[in-house]
Design a protein around this motif. Structure first.
Motif, PDB file in Angstrom:
ATOM      1  N   LEU A   1       0.828  -1.203   0.000  1.00  8.11           N
ATOM      2  CA  LEU A   1       0.000   0.000   0.000  1.00  8.11           C
ATOM      3  C   LEU A   1       0.866   1.258   0.000  1.00  8.11           C
ATOM      4  N   ASP A   2       1.697   1.353  -1.035  1.00  9.22           N
ATOM      5  CA  ASP A   2       2.560   2.524  -1.228  1.00  9.22           C
ATOM      6  C   ASP A   2       3.496   2.766  -0.053  1.00  9.22           C
ATOM      7  N   GLY A   3       3.902   1.682   0.600  1.00  8.10           N
ATOM      8  CA  GLY A   3       4.869   1.788   1.678  1.00  8.10           C
ATOM      9  C   GLY A   3       4.290   2.174   3.025  1.00  8.10           C
ATOM     10  N   ARG A   4       2.968   2.370   3.092  1.00 14.13           N
ATOM     11  CA  ARG A   4       2.360   2.788   4.363  1.00 14.13           C
ATOM     12  C   ARG A   4       2.357   1.665   5.390  1.00 14.13           C
TER      13      ARG A   4
ATOM     14  N   VAL B   1       2.186 -10.234   8.807  1.00 10.50           N
ATOM     15  CA  VAL B   1       1.463  -9.180   9.507  1.00 10.50           C
ATOM     16  C   VAL B   1       2.073  -7.852   9.097  1.00 10.50           C
ATOM     17  N   TYR B   2       1.229  -6.905   8.685  1.00  7.51           N
ATOM     18  CA  TYR B   2       1.673  -5.587   8.267  1.00  7.51           C
ATOM     19  C   TYR B   2       1.132  -4.536   9.235  1.00  7.51           C
ATOM     20  N   THR B   3       1.983  -3.577   9.600  1.00  8.18           N
ATOM     21  CA  THR B   3       1.601  -2.567  10.572  1.00  8.18           C
ATOM     22  C   THR B   3       2.017  -1.173  10.105  1.00  8.18           C
ATOM     23  N   THR B   4       1.410  -0.163  10.731  1.00  9.36           N
ATOM     24  CA  THR B   4       1.808   1.222  10.517  1.00  9.36           C
ATOM     25  C   THR B   4       2.192   1.831  11.861  1.00  9.36           C
TER      26      THR B   4
END
Length: 240
Positions: A68-71, A105-108
């Motif tokens: 997602l565009d590096g987010r 798992v992806y986080t911001t």
């Protein structure tokens, strides 16, 4: 309100969530919910014939470092292997031939996360696969002793965000649960989305503290948009 996160494979069972490891990470809200019987999803007794345009393993799933565009960035830690018989049961349930699994798992930095598990192979009936994911997840949640309560918010909704292929089925539904053995028993709010096409099946469990702190679910159209973006970033062409 003190915010806390929970490492919990809260939905275990025969679905992809059983293969996900930490499929649910908690987000707090002020509300509590009693477990209710989730909406039953009809499932076919036999899989439908593959689409004439379906091709075996035309696409596969990967777990890039960012999406997602590096987010969203992939959380550290290696995914554990899954026993062959467990993967075999999952692919049989979902109607996937020659299935292989991925998980990340992806986080911001703003306390948003997406727990992603996918299987890629030949998918006979995408809509049936998605319905079976929700049905098996509901069954698993009722049996999971790590949960003291679990309830769905509404019923699975089919959504068509921009950029989604017309032959891809994507559905989302909100979940709320409390964990057994916690002192103040906060309610954790997550949204579960699942997609299937003729090559890939994926589940995405989403949390967003900016909604959860007010006891609100992530809007389903927003969850679907994020899931479609993750699908686009993780689904890659298999060289012929």
């Amino acid at each position: 309100m003190t915010s806390r996160r929970v490492r919990s494979g809260a939905l275990a069972g025969a679905s992809l969530l059983a293969l996900a490891g930490p499929a649910l990470a908690g987000c707090d809200s002020a509300d509590r919910n009693s477990a209710t019987s989730p909406t039953a999803i009809p499932s076919a007794t036999t899989a439908a014939s593959p689409s004439p345009t379906a091709t075996a393993n035309h696409y596969r799933l990967t777990t890039p470092d960012t999406i997602l565009d590096g987010r969203y960035k992939k959380a550290p830690g290696e995914d554990k292997d899954v026993a062959a018989d467990q993967l075999s049961r999952a692919t049989l349930l979902l109607g996937v031939t020659n299935g292989q699994r991925v998980h990340a798992v992806y986080t911001t930095e703003l306390r948003k996360d997406m727990s992603f598990t996918g299987i890629w192979g030949r998918v006979e009936d995408p809509e049936r696969s998605v319905d079976m994911l929700f049905l098996s997840s509901a069954t698993a949640a009722r049996k999971d002793k790590r949960l003291s309560t679990f309830t769905w918010s509404g019923s699975p909704q089919r959504l068509t965000p921009d950029g989604l292929d017309k032959d891809t089925v994507l559905k989302c539904q909100g979940t709320r649960f409390t964990l057994a053995g916690t002192d103040d028993k906060p309610t954790h709010i997550r949204t579960l989305c699942a997609w299937a096409d003729h090559d890939t099946v994926g589940t995405v469990s989403l949390a967003d503290a900016s909604f959860a702190r007010y006891g609100r679910d992530i809007p389903l159209d927003r969850a679907a948009e994020l899931t479609a973006g993750l699908r686009q970033d993780t689904r890659t062409t298999v060289p012929r």
